[in-house]
Motif scaffolding. Structure first.
Motif, PDB file in Angstrom:
ATOM      1  N   TYR A 140      -1.719  12.813  -1.332  1.00 37.22           N
ATOM      2  CA  TYR A 140      -2.349  14.036  -1.429  1.00 37.22           C
ATOM      3  C   TYR A 140      -1.333  15.473  -1.422  1.00 37.22           C
ATOM      4  CZ  TYR A 140       1.016  14.293   2.829  1.00 37.22           C
ATOM      5  OH  TYR A 140       2.390  14.435   2.958  1.00 37.22           O
ATOM      6  N   LEU A 141      -1.832  16.543  -1.485  1.00 39.84           N
ATOM      7  CA  LEU A 141      -1.607  18.152  -1.912  1.00 39.84           C
ATOM      8  C   LEU A 141      -1.310  19.013  -0.686  1.00 39.84           C
ATOM      9  CD1 LEU A 141       0.012  20.361  -3.675  1.00 39.84           C
ATOM     10  CD2 LEU A 141      -1.681  20.818  -4.350  1.00 39.84           C
ATOM     11  N   PHE A 142      -0.576  19.051   0.444  1.00 40.07           N
ATOM     12  CA  PHE A 142       0.000  19.793   1.450  1.00 40.07           C
ATOM     13  C   PHE A 142      -1.157  20.742   0.953  1.00 40.07           C
ATOM     14  CE2 PHE A 142       0.337  19.255   5.731  1.00 40.07           C
ATOM     15  CZ  PHE A 142      -0.708  20.071   6.468  1.00 40.07           C
ATOM     16  N   ASP A 143      -1.851  21.918   0.501  1.00 39.93           N
ATOM     17  CA  ASP A 143      -2.174  22.788   0.155  1.00 39.93           C
ATOM     18  C   ASP A 143      -2.399  23.477   1.333  1.00 39.93           C
ATOM     19  OD1 ASP A 143      -2.339  24.047  -2.300  1.00 39.93           O
ATOM     20  OD2 ASP A 143      -4.275  23.635  -3.181  1.00 39.93           O
ATOM     21  N   HIS A 144      -1.549  24.457   1.818  1.00 39.90           N
ATOM     22  CA  HIS A 144      -2.316  25.377   2.823  1.00 39.90           C
ATOM     23  C   HIS A 144      -1.365  26.296   3.072  1.00 39.90           C
ATOM     24  CE1 HIS A 144      -4.001  26.047   7.005  1.00 39.90           C
ATOM     25  NE2 HIS A 144      -2.652  25.690   7.368  1.00 39.90           N
ATOM     26  N   PHE A 145      -1.611  27.096   4.080  1.00 36.31           N
ATOM     27  CA  PHE A 145      -0.625  28.181   4.335  1.00 36.31           C
ATOM     28  C   PHE A 145      -0.283  28.326   5.685  1.00 36.31           C
ATOM     29  CE2 PHE A 145      -0.398  32.539   5.428  1.00 36.31           C
ATOM     30  CZ  PHE A 145       1.575  32.907   5.252  1.00 36.31           C
ATOM     31  N   PRO A 146       0.509  27.951   6.808  1.00 32.82           N
ATOM     32  CA  PRO A 146       0.852  27.754   7.967  1.00 32.82           C
ATOM     33  C   PRO A 146       0.021  29.359   8.690  1.00 32.82           C
ATOM     34  CG  PRO A 146       2.369  26.707   7.530  1.00 32.82           C
ATOM     35  CD  PRO A 146       1.918  27.527   5.948  1.00 32.82           C
TER      36      PRO A 146
ATOM     37  N   ASP B  62       0.684  -1.156   0.190  1.00 30.68           N
ATOM     38  CA  ASP B  62       0.336   0.190   0.247  1.00 30.68           C
ATOM     39  C   ASP B  62       0.751   1.281  -0.125  1.00 30.68           C
ATOM     40  OD1 ASP B  62      -2.554  -1.283   0.012  1.00 30.68           O
ATOM     41  OD2 ASP B  62      -2.206  -2.126   2.660  1.00 30.68           O
ATOM     42  N   LEU B  63       0.337   2.253   0.054  1.00 32.90           N
ATOM     43  CA  LEU B  63       1.529   3.505  -0.973  1.00 32.90           C
ATOM     44  C   LEU B  63       0.674   5.063  -0.665  1.00 32.90           C
ATOM     45  CD1 LEU B  63       3.860   4.854  -1.663  1.00 32.90           C
ATOM     46  CD2 LEU B  63       2.855   4.523  -4.443  1.00 32.90           C
ATOM     47  N   MET B  64       0.721   5.442   0.376  1.00 30.81           N
ATOM     48  CA  MET B  64       0.860   7.076   0.514  1.00 30.81           C
ATOM     49  C   MET B  64       1.590   7.743  -0.517  1.00 30.81           C
ATOM     50  SD  MET B  64      -0.916   9.489   3.209  1.00 30.81           S
ATOM     51  CE  MET B  64      -2.130   7.943   3.623  1.00 30.81           C
ATOM     52  N   VAL B  65       1.473   8.929  -0.974  1.00 35.14           N
ATOM     53  CA  VAL B  65       1.939  10.248  -1.773  1.00 35.14           C
ATOM     54  C   VAL B  65       1.406  11.502  -1.374  1.00 35.14           C
ATOM     55  CG1 VAL B  65       3.226  10.541  -3.821  1.00 35.14           C
ATOM     56  CG2 VAL B  65       2.903   8.763  -3.373  1.00 35.14           C
ATOM     57  N   GLY B  66       2.672  11.795  -1.118  1.00 36.55           N
ATOM     58  CA  GLY B  66       2.118  13.191  -0.576  1.00 36.55           C
ATOM     59  C   GLY B  66       3.105  14.845  -0.860  1.00 36.55           C
ATOM     60  N   VAL B  67       2.400  15.776  -1.601  1.00 34.27           N
ATOM     61  CA  VAL B  67       3.336  17.020  -1.587  1.00 34.27           C
ATOM     62  C   VAL B  67       2.723  17.752  -0.952  1.00 34.27           C
ATOM     63  CG1 VAL B  67       4.593  16.214  -3.965  1.00 34.27           C
ATOM     64  CG2 VAL B  67       1.777  16.893  -4.253  1.00 34.27           C
ATOM     65  N   ASN B  68       3.648  19.400  -0.948  1.00 35.90           N
ATOM     66  CA  ASN B  68       3.404  20.620  -0.406  1.00 35.90           C
ATOM     67  C   ASN B  68       3.544  21.410  -2.179  1.00 35.90           C
ATOM     68  OD1 ASN B  68       4.384  19.023   2.084  1.00 35.90           O
ATOM     69  ND2 ASN B  68       5.508  20.150   2.223  1.00 35.90           N
ATOM     70  N   ASN B  69       2.624  22.301  -1.290  1.00 31.83           N
ATOM     71  CA  ASN B  69       1.878  23.390  -2.467  1.00 31.83           C
ATOM     72  C   ASN B  69       2.964  24.437  -2.794  1.00 31.83           C
ATOM     73  OD1 ASN B  69       2.016  25.328   0.284  1.00 31.83           O
ATOM     74  ND2 ASN B  69      -0.210  25.592  -0.233  1.00 31.83           N
ATOM     75  N   GLN B  70       4.222  24.791  -2.645  1.00 32.66           N
ATOM     76  CA  GLN B  70       5.423  25.484  -1.680  1.00 32.66           C
ATOM     77  C   GLN B  70       6.873  24.571  -1.931  1.00 32.66           C
ATOM     78  OE1 GLN B  70       5.176  28.380  -3.801  1.00 32.66           O
ATOM     79  NE2 GLN B  70       3.478  28.324  -3.649  1.00 32.66           N
ATOM     80  N   GLU B  71       6.631  23.471  -3.103  1.00 34.19           N
ATOM     81  CA  GLU B  71       8.116  22.528  -1.784  1.00 34.19           C
ATOM     82  C   GLU B  71       9.457  23.539  -2.536  1.00 34.19           C
ATOM     83  OE1 GLU B  71       8.420  19.761  -1.117  1.00 34.19           O
ATOM     84  OE2 GLU B  71       6.321  18.749  -1.517  1.00 34.19           O
ATOM     85  N   GLY B  72       9.535  24.282  -3.524  1.00 37.00           N
ATOM     86  CA  GLY B  72      10.646  25.009  -3.966  1.00 37.00           C
ATOM     87  C   GLY B  72      10.804  25.839  -3.187  1.00 37.00           C
ATOM     88  N   GLY B  73      10.533  26.175  -2.442  1.00 38.59           N
ATOM     89  CA  GLY B  73      10.706  27.353  -1.298  1.00 38.59           C
ATOM     90  C   GLY B  73      12.197  27.217  -0.941  1.00 38.59           C
ATOM     91  N   TYR B  74      12.303  25.876  -0.686  1.00 36.26           N
ATOM     92  CA  TYR B  74      14.015  25.471  -0.321  1.00 36.26           C
ATOM     93  C   TYR B  74      14.437  26.123  -1.286  1.00 36.26           C
ATOM     94  CZ  TYR B  74      14.891  21.128  -2.733  1.00 36.26           C
ATOM     95  OH  TYR B  74      14.726  20.843  -3.540  1.00 36.26           O
ATOM     96  N   MET B  75      14.537  26.278  -2.430  1.00 33.98           N
ATOM     97  CA  MET B  75      15.052  26.460  -2.911  1.00 33.98           C
ATOM     98  C   MET B  75      15.915  28.342  -3.121  1.00 33.98           C
ATOM     99  SD  MET B  75      14.733  27.363  -7.717  1.00 33.98           S
ATOM    100  CE  MET B  75      16.453  27.839  -8.555  1.00 33.98           C
TER     101      MET B  75
END
Length: 577
Positions: free
Chosen positions: A442-448, A328-341
């Motif tokens: 899932y897409l973590f589509d949130h602004f803390p 079983d697989l769960m895949v997740g990404v964030n909405n601003q992954e490139g912020g670390y660049m």
């Protein structure tokens, strides 16, 4: 460059400890400690357990070997040192330890086990940064965190049997075997093991997922912001990198202009001090490399990694051999992954006293530095026209050449090539057979909201989600730039933890979100590509960033034969987006 890493925050609560319980397993007798979470809940911790012989001397650059516990009681009251890396944290070459966290309440039923692989670009990081108190106390699971060799010591390779590479992956495999052999005595269920990791830990998890060497050691995988198919997840020119390192540390041939033979490189590297190796491990190759690339990555060793991962996930015969479709697989990404660049570029600018954040937005940099770097790492050779294919995916054709690109277009280009598109590619490979293992996305589509004054980047920047999965109270260490945390944010953190722990226990995250969604979170399949938009206002949507993802998974391989995935017959096969 590895001093850049970084983004991984210390997610270990300031907790009280007291003498803890004792566990006897096949490894030996271990005395842990009882800790108290920021929310006042108690849990057990068994820290710094050495699962492997020290990888020193003749064992440097070799597969890790198991270590048996002492004849007496092992006092597991403190984390072990980090593995050698650039940075100032306590570190030692004898660093291969694991940590086990369990609920204090006894249970007649063995608990599901979650094994955490930390991130850090394969260059840095450590298990000490992560205390999974929230998963253990709220999710009622057993959590294991592990350390593995990093940087040059974990991934140096000459591309042959002399220095095969992937030592960090072999460490993970041995740690997983330790879990199989011992975790039942800690109250865990050895047949209900979930791998989860973030960034390089997620990439590593997908490598373990694709290897014949780890079959049967786990049943589920959670990939959090990273895949083995990302452009800097794999190194296709390892000997070139090893020879360059040899020159930096003076491992030279007696004949001018002739490189030292591989055996000579091994002898030189094995007898060199750790500090010399690590301090010289990262070349100084300019802004693009500093902000968007990593030196040390897994390689094809024809043993643990039998082929380029981009080829393996399009080889159904290989996927059947490793049991890929049955896990079983769960895949997740964030909405601003490139912020670390952006963080890395900003740091480079400070070091070199240049306007790096302006430079990375120029079309010249984007077209002649960033995109070629990405294509070179992803495809090896590439056609010049491929640069335009990628550019057209993000920038309008009539965009004025003298006008700066938006920061988000630059960030998205890098993050899509390294994280977002490869994550979709992995989910597509797994979701092709809907009658086998389950697939969720899932897409973590949130602004803390409590990071409103931090860096000016709106969104879930790479690694910010760790504060939610490991307990948002850990954000207290970030008090210099966050405001008060709302109850909504605390609730989102608990929901995120419940998503992970429900998946680990039942292969179904729906109990954590169904009440808020008012419907099921459907499984991912190639046709519909359903995903959960994860935020304080959740929704189920279809196809993550379709135009951007299609640029990498459809337009690029169609335009450039060098960037195709190879099928099991050895003939080119366009990647299916």
């Amino acid at each position: 460059m590895a001093s850049t890493l970084w983004l991984v925050l210390c997610l270990c609560p300031l907790t009280l400890t007291m003498a803890g319980p004792t566990v006897t397993s096949s490894w030996g007798t271990v005395e842990g400690v009882v800790k108290t979470s920021p929310e006042g809940r108690k849990y057990n911790a068994y820290l710094g357990i050495p699962y492997a012989l020290p990888p020193i001397g003749d064992l440097r650059f070799k597969k890790s070997q198991p270590k048996q516990g002492p004849s007496g009681i092992f006092r597991a009251s403190a984390f072990g040192p980090a593995c050698p890396q650039l940075g100032s944290e306590a570190q030692d070459e004898d660093c291969l330890t694991i940590n086990v966290f369990t609920p204090t309440l006894t249970s007649t039923v063995k608990r599901s086990v979650m094994v955490w692989i930390h991130g850090g670009g394969f260059q840095a990081g450590s298990a000490v940064k992560y205390d999974p108190w929230k998963m253990v106390t709220e999710g009622d699971v057993v959590v294991v965190t592990l350390q593995y060799r990093l940087n040059v010591l974990g991934f140096l390779s000459t591309g042959n049997a002399i220095l095969p590479g992937n030592y960090g992956l072999w460490d993970m495999k041995l740690a997983l075997q330790w879990v199989q052999d011992n975790i039942e005595d800690y109250g865990g269920n050895s047949s209900q093991v979930t791998l989860f990791g973030e960034s390089a830990g997620s990439k590593a998890g997908s490598y373990l997922f694709l290897s014949t060497k780890t079959k049967g050691l786990f049943q589920k995988v959670i990939m959090q912001s990273g895949s083995a198919t990302g452009y800097f997840s794999f190194r296709n020119n390892p000997r070139e990198v090893a020879v360059a390192l040899g020159k930096r540390v003076k491992c030279g041939s007696d004949t001018p202009g002739v490189d030292l033979p591989d055996k000579g490189l091994l002898d030189c590297f094995q007898n060199m001090s750790v500090s010399t190796l690590v301090q010289n491990s990262i070349p100084n190759l300019g802004l693009a490399y500093y902000s968007a690339d990593f030196t040390w990555s897994p390689v094809v060793d024809h043993d643990f990694v039998i082929d380029n991962p981009r080829f393996m996930i399009h080889d159904p015969a290989h996927l059947e051999r490793v049991g890929f479709y049955d896990l079983d697989l769960m895949v997740g990404v964030n909405n601003q992954e490139g912020g670390y660049m952006v963080k890395m570029a900003s740091r480079y600018g400070q070091i070199h006293n240049i306007s790096a954040l302006t430079t990375i937005r120029t079309q010249s940099y984007y077209k002649t530095k960033l995109i070629p770097l990405i294509l070179g790492r992803l495809c090896g050779k590439f056609d010049k026209s491929s640069v335009d294919v990628i550019m057209n995916g993000y920038v309008a054709k009539d965009y004025p050449q003298t006008k700066l690109l938006t920061l988000y277009d630059v960030m998205n280009t890098q993050s899509d090539a390294s994280i977002v598109a490869p994550s979709v590619e992995m989910a597509n490979a797994h979701g092709r057979l809907t009658n086998r293992g389950k697939t969720y996305f899932y897409l973590f589509d949130h602004f803390p909201s409590f990071l409103a004054n931090y860096s000016g980047l709106r969104g879930m920047v790479h690694a910010r989600d760790l504060m939610y999965s490991f307990g948002i109270s850990a954000a207290d260490v970030l008090s210099s730039y966050h405001s008060n945390v709302s109850q909504e944010e605390y609730h989102l953190s608990s929901t995120f933890v419940a998503i992970y722990t429900n998946f680990a226990k039942r292969s179904d995250p729906n109990p954590a979100v169904k009440g808020q969604l008012g419907r099921d979170w459907p499984q991912y399949d190639v046709t519909n590509q359903y995903f959960l938009s994860l935020s304080t206002k959740m929704a189920v949507r279809s196809h993550v960033y379709p135009k951007r993802v299609s640029t990498w998974l459809d337009a690029l391989p169609k335009a450039d034969r060098h960037c195709m995935a190879r099928s099991d017959t050895g003939s080119p096969d366009v990647i299916v987006g």
